[in-house]
Design an enzyme around this catalytic site. Structure first.
Site, PDB file in Angstrom:
ATOM      1  N   ASP A 106     -54.497  10.623  85.091  1.00  0.00           N
ATOM      2  CA  ASP A 106     -55.327   9.422  85.245  1.00  0.00           C
ATOM      3  C   ASP A 106     -56.582   9.936  85.960  1.00  0.00           C
ATOM      4  OD1 ASP A 106     -55.133   6.287  84.947  1.00  0.00           O
ATOM      5  OD2 ASP A 106     -55.989   6.592  86.922  1.00  0.00           O
ATOM      6  N   LYS A 129     -46.524   4.276  87.990  1.00  0.00           N
ATOM      7  CA  LYS A 129     -47.822   4.884  88.321  1.00  0.00           C
ATOM      8  C   LYS A 129     -47.672   5.606  89.643  1.00  0.00           C
ATOM      9  CE  LYS A 129     -52.041   5.057  86.647  1.00  0.00           C
ATOM     10  NZ  LYS A 129     -52.489   4.922  85.238  1.00  0.00           N
TER      11      LYS A 129
HETATM   12  P1  NDP Z   1     -61.670  10.784  84.957  1.00  0.00           P
HETATM   13  O1  NDP Z   1     -61.289  11.237  86.320  1.00  0.00           O
HETATM   14  O2  NDP Z   1     -61.673  11.760  83.839  1.00  0.00           O
HETATM   15  O3  NDP Z   1     -63.090  10.072  84.981  1.00  0.00           O
HETATM   16  C1  NDP Z   1     -63.335   8.972  85.802  1.00  0.00           C
HETATM   17  C2  NDP Z   1     -64.761   8.535  85.597  1.00  0.00           C
HETATM   18  O4  NDP Z   1     -64.931   7.278  86.248  1.00  0.00           O
HETATM   19  C3  NDP Z   1     -65.766   9.477  86.238  1.00  0.00           C
HETATM   20  O5  NDP Z   1     -66.967   9.437  85.518  1.00  0.00           O
HETATM   21  C4  NDP Z   1     -65.947   8.890  87.622  1.00  0.00           C
HETATM   22  O6  NDP Z   1     -67.196   9.208  88.227  1.00  0.00           O
HETATM   23  C5  NDP Z   1     -65.863   7.420  87.338  1.00  0.00           C
HETATM   24  N1  NDP Z   1     -65.335   6.725  88.504  1.00  0.00           N
HETATM   25  C6  NDP Z   1     -64.105   6.867  89.061  1.00  0.00           C
HETATM   26  N2  NDP Z   1     -63.969   6.092  90.138  1.00  0.00           N
HETATM   27  C7  NDP Z   1     -65.137   5.459  90.277  1.00  0.00           C
HETATM   28  C8  NDP Z   1     -65.620   4.511  91.201  1.00  0.00           C
HETATM   29  N3  NDP Z   1     -64.853   4.082  92.230  1.00  0.00           N
HETATM   30  N4  NDP Z   1     -66.886   4.050  91.013  1.00  0.00           N
HETATM   31  C9  NDP Z   1     -67.654   4.487  89.980  1.00  0.00           C
HETATM   32  N5  NDP Z   1     -67.244   5.385  89.072  1.00  0.00           N
HETATM   33  C10 NDP Z   1     -66.010   5.850  89.213  1.00  0.00           C
HETATM   34  O7  NDP Z   1     -60.667   9.578  84.644  1.00  0.00           O
HETATM   35  P2  NDP Z   1     -60.259   8.950  83.226  1.00  0.00           P
HETATM   36  O8  NDP Z   1     -61.401   9.005  82.289  1.00  0.00           O
HETATM   37  O9  NDP Z   1     -58.964   9.521  82.837  1.00  0.00           O
HETATM   38  O10 NDP Z   1     -59.974   7.431  83.649  1.00  0.00           O
HETATM   39  C11 NDP Z   1     -60.968   6.415  83.578  1.00  0.00           C
HETATM   40  C12 NDP Z   1     -60.301   5.062  83.515  1.00  0.00           C
HETATM   41  O11 NDP Z   1     -59.460   4.992  82.353  1.00  0.00           O
HETATM   42  C13 NDP Z   1     -59.391   4.712  84.691  1.00  0.00           C
HETATM   43  O12 NDP Z   1     -59.441   3.318  84.910  1.00  0.00           O
HETATM   44  C14 NDP Z   1     -58.008   5.074  84.163  1.00  0.00           C
HETATM   45  O13 NDP Z   1     -56.995   4.370  84.831  1.00  0.00           O
HETATM   46  C15 NDP Z   1     -58.151   4.623  82.722  1.00  0.00           C
HETATM   47  N6  NDP Z   1     -57.205   5.190  81.766  1.00  0.00           N
HETATM   48  C16 NDP Z   1     -57.056   6.533  81.641  1.00  0.00           C
HETATM   49  C17 NDP Z   1     -56.188   7.039  80.694  1.00  0.00           C
HETATM   50  C18 NDP Z   1     -56.041   8.496  80.462  1.00  0.00           C
HETATM   51  O14 NDP Z   1     -55.302   8.867  79.549  1.00  0.00           O
HETATM   52  N7  NDP Z   1     -56.709   9.369  81.193  1.00  0.00           N
HETATM   53  C19 NDP Z   1     -55.357   6.151  79.869  1.00  0.00           C
HETATM   54  C20 NDP Z   1     -55.658   4.751  80.019  1.00  0.00           C
HETATM   55  C21 NDP Z   1     -56.540   4.307  80.954  1.00  0.00           C
HETATM   56  P3  NDP Z   1     -67.327  10.506  89.187  1.00  0.00           P
HETATM   57  O15 NDP Z   1     -67.196  11.686  88.270  1.00  0.00           O
HETATM   58  O16 NDP Z   1     -68.641  10.371  89.836  1.00  0.00           O
HETATM   59  O17 NDP Z   1     -66.178  10.389  90.147  1.00  0.00           O
HETATM   60  O1  2IT Z   2     -53.383   4.241  82.389  1.00  0.00           O
HETATM   61  C1  2IT Z   2     -52.778   4.931  81.551  1.00  0.00           C
HETATM   62  O2  2IT Z   2     -52.238   4.429  80.558  1.00  0.00           O
HETATM   63  C2  2IT Z   2     -52.729   6.377  81.758  1.00  0.00           C
HETATM   64  N1  2IT Z   2     -53.316   6.877  82.712  1.00  0.00           N
HETATM   65  C3  2IT Z   2     -51.925   7.240  80.821  1.00  0.00           C
HETATM   66  C4  2IT Z   2     -50.475   7.227  81.198  1.00  0.00           C
HETATM   67  C5  2IT Z   2     -49.597   8.197  80.442  1.00  0.00           C
HETATM   68  O3  2IT Z   2     -48.420   8.249  80.816  1.00  0.00           O
HETATM   69  O4  2IT Z   2     -50.039   8.863  79.507  1.00  0.00           O
END
Ligand code: NDP
Ligand code: 2IT
Length: 446
Positions: free
Chosen positions: A164, A124
């Site tokens: 992420d 990461k």
């Molecule tokens: P994005 O940046 O697309 O969206 C993040 C969302 O979470 C936004 O709505 C944001 O609000 C909110 N958020 C972030 N930090 C905070 C905080 N400290 N308090 C409250 N709300 C918060 O990220 P993703 O959708 O990609 O990721 C979301 C989660 O999923 C994370 O935990 C990530 O690690 C996990 N994840 C992502 C993957 C991926 O492929 N993208 C894969 C597996 C897991 P705001 O817009 O107001 O900042």
């Molecule tokens: O938390 C996760 O699994 C991710 N942000 C995706 C990682 C990846 O390599 O696609």
């Protein structure tokens, strides 16, 4: 060295990294029995070895803002374990990023990636750079500057980052451009690239869709479906948007989204038109609160979405967003299924509450593995230089999520502790851990 003494060492050495300690303890709490069944794990100090990343790379990122002022951020890459494949995991750009947060994410990623059945190790990275309020040109300059340093330490067979929080397709494309420019290699060094220049179809949708495919398998265990079920989603980013969309496709009624400013409720349910509006609105960095003027519903500033009657909760925002109190609210409001789209969204106390109350609980390392799984499929498409159709990849994603579900269920039945409900938490930890542990034993002590 026992599991307990390995934890004590982590607590002593990394007292300033609470999220990392939390993630380590959560895994440790479920693998005691399988550790005892396999004496070689203790002999080869497998757990202690997995608690220490192979290396943490830490660098300065200088970039120039729109006013011509020099800005300085920190960047990191945690290369946690390449026991079963190249380091693999996302990059997060958010002001809360620090080494401890990235270590918790990298640690989780080791077991998640093993669960996908694809040959990927765990890693990461990211930066404390805050993309909010930055212009397009500033984001571009930051991404270029970040990759100017990071490129020295990654490669298609060494370490393959992706997106992420704060890093989506746009940022991956900018970083890939700099990598390509510096190395003259067009290779699968990053996943989540744009379709048509090395990216894979369905990578954008994969985490959210995969989460709901996992949920669908949980429901099937109880001869249920999503049809007519009310779903609470938190977050409004990539994972939340596509989780809501797939839940809608499968007949569910999603009534909330949220972001760092508050919660949006629409008791009529989010239709495809409404979800599309949210996708566009968030892509332009605008407030979720604007939705109410367009479609009605209610904006609850500063609140979380766990306070409504529902069947399913899908936390898709960030770590520790569901507190013990929130978990009690979920129980009170009749929620029967919790599946984590985010990484570690439930605090340790919240996990105890949902498990004690017979809620079926799927941890992120199993339920959100669809994103990295399709990243794995992107890596293989890059290697053979042939690209698959959306339908074929969607089918593979569904199969992978079913396998993760089934493997977690089987291991949960053997090693779990929850009564009358599948112990997905123990099952996922055991199934992921055993694969990595066997590799470490086979390697000796390297
Ligand atoms: P994005 O940046 O697309 O969206 C993040 C969302 O979470 C936004 O709505 C944001 O609000 C909110 N958020 C972030 N930090 C905070 C905080 N400290 N308090 C409250 N709300 C918060 O990220 P993703 O959708 O990609 O990721 C979301 C989660 O999923 C994370 O935990 C990530 O690690 C996990 N994840 C992502 C993957 C991926 O492929 N993208 C894969 C597996 C897991 P705001 O817009 O107001 O900042
Ligand atoms: O938390 C996760 O699994 C991710 N942000 C995706 C990682 C990846 O390599 O696609």
């Amino acid at each position: 060295m026992t599991i307990q003494s390995a934890i004590a060492k982590v607590e002593q050495n990394y007292a300033h990294q609470p999220e990392f300690i939390q993630a380590v303890k959560e895994v440790a709490s479920t693998i005691e029995k399988v550790y005892a069944d396999n004496p070689k794990f203790a002999e080869y100090k497998v757990f202690e070895r997995l608690c220490e990343p192979d290396r943490v790379i830490n660098f300065r990122v200088n970039w120039e803002d729109d006013k011509g002022e020099i800005q300085v951020n920190r960047g990191w890459r945690v290369q946690f374990s390449n026991a079963i494949g190249p380091y693999k995991g996302g990059l997060r750009f958010h002001p809360t990023v620090n080494e401890g947060v990235l270590k918790f994410l990298g640690f989780e990623q080791i077991f998640k990636n093993a669960l996908t059945g694809l040959p990927m190790g765990g890693g990461k990275g990211g930066s404390d750079f805050d993309p909010k309020g930055k212009s397009e040109a500033e984001i571009r300059r930051f991404c270029y500057a970040f990759m100017r340093e990071l490129h020295k330490n990654i490669g298609k067979d060494m370490d393959v980052p992706a997106g992420d929080i704060g890093v989506g397709g746009r940022e991956v494309n900018y970083m890939f451009a700099m990598y390509k420019n510096l190395t003259r290699e067009f290779e699968g060094v990053l996943t989540g690239k744009g379709v048509g220049h090395g990216g894979s179809l369905i990578r954008t949708e994969a985490t959210g869709y995969g989460l709901v495919y996992f949920l669908d398998n949980m429901l099937k265990v109880n001869n249920e479906t999503l049809v007519g079920k009310t779903v609470l989603v938190s977050g409004a980013g990539n994972v939340a948007q596509y989780a809501a969309e797939k839940a809608l496709h499968l007949g569910g009624k999603v009534i909330t989204f949220s972001d760092s400013k508050g919660t949006l409720v629409d008791k009529d349910g989010f239709t495809q038109e409404k979800i599309n509006w949210i996708k566009n609105h968030k892509a332009n960095n605008q407030s979720l609160a604007d939705y109410v003027a367009q479609f009605g519903g209610e904006w609850l500033a500063g609140q979380r979405p766990w306070q409504f009657d529902a069947d399913v909760a899908l936390p898709c925002a960030t770590q520790n967003e569901v507190s013990e109190e929130d978990a009690k609210a979920l129980v009170k409001h009749g929620v029967k299924y919790v599946a984590e789209g985010a990484n570690m969204p439930l605090t340790a106390e919240a996990i105890d509450v949902v498990r004690e109350h017979g809620i079926a609980y799927a941890p992120g390392k199993a339920a959100n593995a669809g994103g990295v799984a399709v990243s794995g499929l992107e890596m293989s498409q890059n290697s053979v230089r042939r690209y698959k159709s959306f339908e074929e990849l969607d089918g593979q994603l569904q199969t992978i999520m079913k396998n993760i579900h089934d493997n977690s269920k089987v291991a949960g039945e053997k090693y779990g502790t929850t009564k009358g409900v599948v112990d997905y938490m123990t099952g996922a930890n055991v199934a992921g851990f055993v694969q990595v542990a066997n590799a470490l034993v086979a390697y000796g002590y390297l």
